[in-house]
Design an enzyme around this catalytic site. Structure first.
Site, mmCIF file in Angstrom:
data_model
loop_
_atom_site.group_PDB
_atom_site.id
_atom_site.type_symbol
_atom_site.label_atom_id
_atom_site.label_comp_id
_atom_site.label_asym_id
_atom_site.label_seq_id
_atom_site.Cartn_x
_atom_site.Cartn_y
_atom_site.Cartn_z
ATOM 1 N N SER A 1 0.868 -1.260 -0.048
ATOM 2 C CA SER A 1 -0.062 -0.123 0.091
ATOM 3 C C SER A 1 0.936 1.355 0.204
ATOM 4 O O SER A 1 1.847 1.208 0.575
ATOM 5 C CB SER A 1 -0.940 -0.027 1.202
ATOM 6 O OG SER A 1 -1.545 1.276 1.194
ATOM 7 N N TYR B 1 -1.460 -0.873 10.290
ATOM 8 C CA TYR B 1 -1.745 -0.977 8.758
ATOM 9 C C TYR B 1 -0.489 -0.393 8.052
ATOM 10 O O TYR B 1 0.131 -1.167 7.233
ATOM 11 C CB TYR B 1 -3.050 -0.340 8.279
ATOM 12 C CG TYR B 1 -3.295 -0.664 6.846
ATOM 13 C CD1 TYR B 1 -3.815 -1.841 6.386
ATOM 14 C CD2 TYR B 1 -2.965 0.304 5.871
ATOM 15 C CE1 TYR B 1 -3.991 -2.177 4.943
ATOM 16 C CE2 TYR B 1 -3.187 0.229 4.507
ATOM 17 C CZ TYR B 1 -3.781 -1.027 4.102
ATOM 18 O OH TYR B 1 -4.156 -1.556 3.030
#
Length: 290
Positions: free
Chosen positions: A176, A190
């Site tokens: 990501s 995350y």
């Protein structure tokens, strides 16, 4: 080719070689995944579904997995019918080693080897820093980091079965841009997990290239998904206005990148993390003029 005596070489063997080279440069040859076997974790929705669709549309056999059996089963039927291809649902919980081993055994019962593994399954968790829970931290790290490593480890025997020097097997890890830049939301594990995925990709690539298995990562930016949608109440207007290309990611964006990394076109690309974000990361600057 000009010989020393000035006479052009018109030998049949050279002509056939040129034809072969031209054929290899055809797009259907360069980017082909026809008859490949791909496993896409978290393939029932979002980016996983987009990548699975790209493979199916181009002649690959695809196995998808997710925790929710009914959703996974329905998506496999939908994609099989949409692309007239074989998409098989094998619901699993990949947050534990037991779940990963179960999933691998189910694939092994159906295939003698696989060509492509896409480690896409992931989770996010947001809480204020002063109350962030161990439960949230562990959930994200278990699925986003631990499962990527152990899924790759357990699928190695099947990946090796199809791997050759001329046509290596592929592992694609989904990271990501939050693992590269600093996110707005308080999703601490995350961001840390995706940065881990990016570096793990380089480490795995250095080891597995010896086995004719190429490992790379994709770092997506904003794509429509349940994960991102829940953070912005499924209103993407603000994200679109700040994106350099003024839109959200589309299936063909990440699907095309996955096809590149899975085909002959990407067979010299090793250990890379490629952003797919409309320029979000590259266009980020530091305006100190005021």
């Amino acid at each position: 080719f000009q010989a020393e005596d000035g006479i052009r070489d018109r030998s049949p063997s050279r002509g056939l070689g040129d034809v072969y080279k031209r054929q290899k440069m055809k797009i259907e040859e360069l980017f082909s995944v026809k008859d490949k076997v791909a496993v896409v974790t978290g393939g029932s929705r979002g980016i996983g579904e987009m990548i699975a669709s790209a493979y199916l549309a181009n002649g690959a056999t695809v196995y998808i997995t997710s925790r929710k059996a009914d959703v996974c089963d329905a998506k496999a039927i939908e994609l099989s019918e949409k692309y007239n291809a074989q998409c098989t649902s094998l619901p699993s919980d990949l947050s534990s080693l037991e779940g990963i081993e179960k999933f691998v055994k189910e694939v092994e019962a159906l295939e003698s080897g696989i060509d492509i593994l896409v480690n896409n399954a992931g989770a996010a968790w947001a809480e204020p820093i002063d109350v962030f829970s161990e439960k949230g931290w562990d959930k994200v790290m278990d699925l986003n980091v631990k499962s990527v490593f152990f899924s790759t480890q357990k699928f190695l025997p099947l990946l090796k079965k199809k791997a050759t020097r001329e046509d290596p097997s592929r592992v694609i890890n989904i990271g990501s841009i939050d693992g590269i830049g600093t996110p707005v939301f308080e999703t601490y594990p995350y961001s840390a997990s995706k940065a881990s995925v990016h570096h793990m990709t380089r480490v795995l690539a250095a080891r597995l290239v010896r086995e004719d298995i190429l490992v790379n990562a994709i770092a997506p930016g904003p794509f429509p998904s349940d994960m991102l949608g829940s953070a912005v109440a499924h209103n993407y207007d603000g994200i679109i206005s700040r994106n350099p290309v003024h839109r959200m990611g589309r299936a063909e964006d990440v699907g095309g990148l996955a096809l590149y990394l899975s085909s002959k076109a990407g067979s010299y690309t090793v250990g890379e993390t490629i952003t797919c974000d409309g320029g979000t990361i590259s266009a980020t600057g530091h305006d100190l003029s005021e």
